[in-house]
Design an enzyme around this catalytic site. Sequence first.
Site, PDB file in Angstrom:
ATOM      1  CG  MET A 163      15.572  -4.790   4.698  1.00  0.00           C
ATOM      2  SD  MET A 163      13.858  -4.705   5.272  1.00  0.00           S
ATOM      3  CE  MET A 163      13.298  -3.252   4.361  1.00  0.00           C
ATOM      4  CB  THR A 164      20.244  -7.859   5.565  1.00  0.00           C
ATOM      5  OG1 THR A 164      19.360  -8.029   6.692  1.00  0.00           O
ATOM      6  CG2 THR A 164      21.509  -7.163   6.020  1.00  0.00           C
TER       7      THR A 164
ATOM      8  CB  SER B 240      -0.937   0.003   1.210  1.00  0.00           C
ATOM      9  OG  SER B 240      -0.188  -0.124   2.407  1.00  0.00           O
TER      10      SER B 240
ATOM     11  CE  LYS C 254       9.014  -0.544   3.846  1.00  0.00           C
ATOM     12  NZ  LYS C 254       8.049  -1.034   4.888  1.00  0.00           N
TER      13      LYS C 254
ATOM     14  CG  ASP D  25       0.125  -4.034   8.840  1.00  0.00           C
ATOM     15  OD1 ASP D  25      -0.778  -4.889   8.706  1.00  0.00           O
ATOM     16  OD2 ASP D  25       0.597  -3.399   7.884  1.00  0.00           O
TER      17      ASP D  25
ATOM     18  CG  ASN E   7       3.613  -6.909   7.448  1.00  0.00           C
ATOM     19  OD1 ASN E   7       4.056  -6.552   6.355  1.00  0.00           O
ATOM     20  ND2 ASN E   7       2.721  -6.208   8.120  1.00  0.00           N
TER      21      ASN E   7
ATOM     22  CG  ASP F 150       5.561  -3.102   7.061  1.00  0.00           C
ATOM     23  OD1 ASP F 150       5.784  -2.093   7.764  1.00  0.00           O
ATOM     24  OD2 ASP F 150       4.795  -3.095   6.092  1.00  0.00           O
TER      25      ASP F 150
END
Length: 439
Positions: free
Chosen positions: A245-246, A140, A158, A288, A293, A307
């Site tokens: 991030m990894t 989203s 991201k 969330d 996730n 996330d």
Amino acid sequence: MSDERPDKGRAVPSGRLSRLGAFGRLAAGVGGGVVAEGARRLAAGERPRMGDLLLTPANATRVADQLAHLRGAAMKLGQMISMDAGDMLPPELATILARLRNDAHHMPPAQLNTVLAQEWGRDWRGRFAHFQAHPIAAASIGQVHRARLPDGRELAIKVQYPGVMQSIDADVDNVATLLRVSGLLPKDLDIAPLLGEAKRQLHEEADYLREGAMMRRYRDLLVDDPAFVIPELHAELTTPNVLAMTYVAGVPIETLEAAEQPVRDAAMHSLIALALRELLDWGLMQTDPNFANYRWQPETGRIVLLDFGAARAVPAATAGGYRRLLAAGLSGNRDAVREAAVAAGFLGEAAAARHRPLVDAMIDVILGELNRPGPFDFGDRAFVGVVREQGMEMAQDRATWHVPPADTLFVQRKISGTALLAARLKARVDIRAMVDGRV
């Protein structure tokens, strides 16, 4: 959340007027659907209610498609509705809205390049030995790309959709207006505090520097827990709109459906234990519960947590309300459960008073299920239909509708989503043993 289909590239409307126009088209489409469905039912000799005309699969499809195109706060709110309502939604609508949990369009390459050039400079590609142009996931607020640094380290990047941060307040207001004009919400129901909190939460989720800090915090909290894996922040490439991030390998958590019963049970035991630690020990919860996730590593048996934008503090009063409710549930005392539910804000005083028999019947069903000896079978959903019918009957009395405190709603979102995943996996977990001694 993952989407490998190249035909899903679609530019995100980033301007205020373009997003407002999309909401206008959505409202017009829903209105047209109401007229068409009403005419059809009248011709068949029926006298339909407005709610029946609005909550049709065709209208739900219109809403889901448009929110998936808008992304940002609009899509996130649609996801919240589909997760939060859980088993209380009619099955047809639940199926359609569930598309918002895993069906987002991604940015086309030109728009992606523009965003990354703004964040990292025009020569950004020189930072990588390889950057995969097609996203490995699209959701989203942003989409995720796999990349490799010159030293061989694999990263997950991201990238936030353009205009998301700037459109949050307007999107929330537009969704609220749609709910108001549709008649789905009573006019005298005060949702202003909830809307304000939703805006605050979404602004936090769109701040990738904050999410990076939360990811580090969770890594510290779970450093000695062998059940979980959390990516490591790559701070050098992280900005307010890009989170690096990894890359941690894993498969969708839903693939556990095909695993042996003990494997499914162990995974859900770990996730439920994590939720209890967040609520009762840490005062910090990732709220969330979108299935995307969580990832699963079959070779290690570990769960990958992703996330952390929705991680938020849990006030002591909110945790205390849950603690009292859990203690009442363990006691099997219906009156104590009802009183604790009202005190915590789950249940409005007006509904508890006016619909006492229905409330007590729902409590009795839930207590009967939770207090059975042995593990709770999340796959046995027979009781859900009974509770749904009683809840729907109460919902007909719109004068007693009640909005729980925002902090309670966010915590309950995590709890409800965790229960939905447990039901999806048909897990069996001894909830009483996990809770007993903690409340």
